[in-house]
Design an enzyme around this catalytic site. Structure first.
Site, PDB file in Angstrom:
ATOM      1  N   ILE A 146       1.189   8.689  -3.298  1.00  0.00           N
ATOM      2  CA  ILE A 146       0.668   9.551  -1.539  1.00  0.00           C
ATOM      3  C   ILE A 146       0.926   7.775  -0.444  1.00  0.00           C
ATOM      4  O   ILE A 146      -0.299   7.110  -0.226  1.00  0.00           O
ATOM      5  CB  ILE A 146      -0.632  10.103  -1.709  1.00  0.00           C
ATOM      6  N   GLY A 147       1.617   8.743   0.533  1.00  0.00           N
ATOM      7  CA  GLY A 147       1.614   7.598   1.823  1.00  0.00           C
ATOM      8  C   GLY A 147       0.817   8.373   2.627  1.00  0.00           C
ATOM      9  O   GLY A 147      -0.161   9.228   2.641  1.00  0.00           O
ATOM     10  N   ASN A 148       1.059   7.372   3.666  1.00  0.00           N
ATOM     11  CA  ASN A 148       0.446   7.374   5.189  1.00  0.00           C
ATOM     12  C   ASN A 148       0.851   9.109   5.496  1.00  0.00           C
ATOM     13  O   ASN A 148       0.013   8.918   6.533  1.00  0.00           O
ATOM     14  CB  ASN A 148       0.953   7.319   6.288  1.00  0.00           C
ATOM     15  N   LYS A 172       4.976  12.124  -2.092  1.00  0.00           N
ATOM     16  CA  LYS A 172       5.817  12.146  -3.190  1.00  0.00           C
ATOM     17  C   LYS A 172       5.474  12.127  -4.253  1.00  0.00           C
ATOM     18  O   LYS A 172       4.803  11.607  -5.223  1.00  0.00           O
ATOM     19  CB  LYS A 172       7.108  10.841  -3.102  1.00  0.00           C
ATOM     20  N   GLY A 182      -0.675  -3.941  -0.861  1.00  0.00           N
ATOM     21  CA  GLY A 182      -0.408  -2.841  -0.727  1.00  0.00           C
ATOM     22  C   GLY A 182       0.199  -2.673  -2.371  1.00  0.00           C
ATOM     23  O   GLY A 182       0.912  -3.148  -2.880  1.00  0.00           O
ATOM     24  N   ASP A 210       2.231  -0.012  -2.177  1.00  0.00           N
ATOM     25  CA  ASP A 210       3.966   0.153  -2.524  1.00  0.00           C
ATOM     26  C   ASP A 210       4.597  -1.107  -2.606  1.00  0.00           C
ATOM     27  O   ASP A 210       5.735  -1.224  -3.482  1.00  0.00           O
ATOM     28  CB  ASP A 210       4.026   0.613  -1.464  1.00  0.00           C
ATOM     29  N   ARG A 211       4.136  -2.042  -1.878  1.00  0.00           N
ATOM     30  CA  ARG A 211       4.578  -4.245  -2.469  1.00  0.00           C
ATOM     31  C   ARG A 211       4.349  -4.371  -3.470  1.00  0.00           C
ATOM     32  O   ARG A 211       5.467  -4.717  -4.239  1.00  0.00           O
ATOM     33  CB  ARG A 211       3.570  -4.906  -1.062  1.00  0.00           C
ATOM     34  N   THR A 234       7.922   2.150   8.492  1.00  0.00           N
ATOM     35  CA  THR A 234       6.774   1.820   8.992  1.00  0.00           C
ATOM     36  C   THR A 234       7.142   0.550   9.420  1.00  0.00           C
ATOM     37  O   THR A 234       7.187  -0.272  10.823  1.00  0.00           O
ATOM     38  CB  THR A 234       6.115   2.303   9.264  1.00  0.00           C
ATOM     39  N   THR A 291      18.680   0.101  30.522  1.00  0.00           N
ATOM     40  CA  THR A 291      17.272  -1.081  30.597  1.00  0.00           C
ATOM     41  C   THR A 291      17.594  -0.006  28.351  1.00  0.00           C
ATOM     42  O   THR A 291      17.321  -1.067  27.420  1.00  0.00           O
ATOM     43  CB  THR A 291      16.140  -0.248  30.998  1.00  0.00           C
TER      44      THR A 291
END
Length: 245
Positions: free
Chosen positions: A8-10, A14, A91, A93-94, A117, A170
């Site tokens: 569960i991410g931000n 999944k 983290g 995930d890390r 991100t 630009t």
């Protein structure tokens, strides 16, 4: 019998079904009823959930009742020797990424680059030691920051097909700075880790993995890297096996 891995991410969740160590299917953003149907359909016996969100509690009751359930944390049993000074802030995930790298390439030095991100760089050595890593802004975060933190720079969308060492207006100047600057950062980290670890294996994952994949394919590191989009899920599934050994 199968394993259910939930990350569960931000922004999204999944749900991955594994048959032993084989990834069978991935589902996204399921609700509670859909998850229960998934458990029945695939005869799920074991499950693991990784989340920093309180929404995880919605699923935990069912997982505990219907499966052999594990809540993933940095204190979980794994093959990784964490030497991070504050493992409670690492983290998830890390951590799952280095677990997966160590499982895919046991007894080999690995560098995990997770391009999402944020872009994270985490190495695990051939003995399973993890000492720490680095976190920097991701591509879209850099684009947004330049718009938000200045008075006149526009918000530019990422163009993965941008090629060039300098911009001619630009918008293209911003793209040039972000894309070439980030690519230079990635190469610098790879070179740094290559100088510290022999026979380094690089694993690339995250939402922007394909963006960097095309560039690594044409680099001198092409033979030492692998893109593995489901690295975190593989790591979580590996914990199920390790926990039950």
């Amino acid at each position: 019998m199968a394993n259910l891995v939930i990350d569960i991410g931000n922004s999204r969740s999944k749900f991955a079904v594994f048959d032993n160590r084989k990834l069978v299917e991935i589902f996204t953003d399921l609700n509670l009823d859909q998850m229960e149907s998934l458990i029945s359909k695939f005869d799920i016996q074991k499950s693991i959930l990784s989340s920093v969100s309180k929404t995880a509690e919605i699923f935990e009751g069912v997982l505990k009742n219907k499966t052999q359930y594990i809540r993933f944390s940095t204190g979980i049993k794994s093959a990784i020797n964490i030497k991070y000074k504050t493992p409670q802030t690492l983290g998830l995930d890390r951590f799952a990424g280095v677990i997966a790298a160590n499982a895919i390439y046991p007894e080999k030095n690995c560098l995990v680059i997770d391009a999402g991100t944020c872009i994270t760089y985490d190495a695990v050595d051939e003995s399973g030691n993890y000492t720490g890593g680095s976190i920097s802004p991701g591509l879209n975060m850099r684009l947004k920051a330049m718009h938000d933190q200045t008075g006149r720079l526009p918000l530019v969308e990422l163009n993965e097909n941008f090629i060039g060492e300098e911009g001619t207006d630009t918008a293209s100047a911003i793209l040039s700075g972000v894309i070439n600057g980030t690519w230079g950062e990635v190469l610098a980290f790879i070179n740094n880790y290559n100088s510290r670890y022999a026979n380094l294996q690089i694993l690339l994952c995250g939402g922007d993995a394909n963006f960097f994949d095309t560039r690594l394919k044409s680099s001198i590191f092409a033979h030492t890297y692998k893109t593995e989009p489901h690295l975190v899920l593989i790591g979580l599934n590996e914990v199920i096996h390790r926990y039950n050994d």
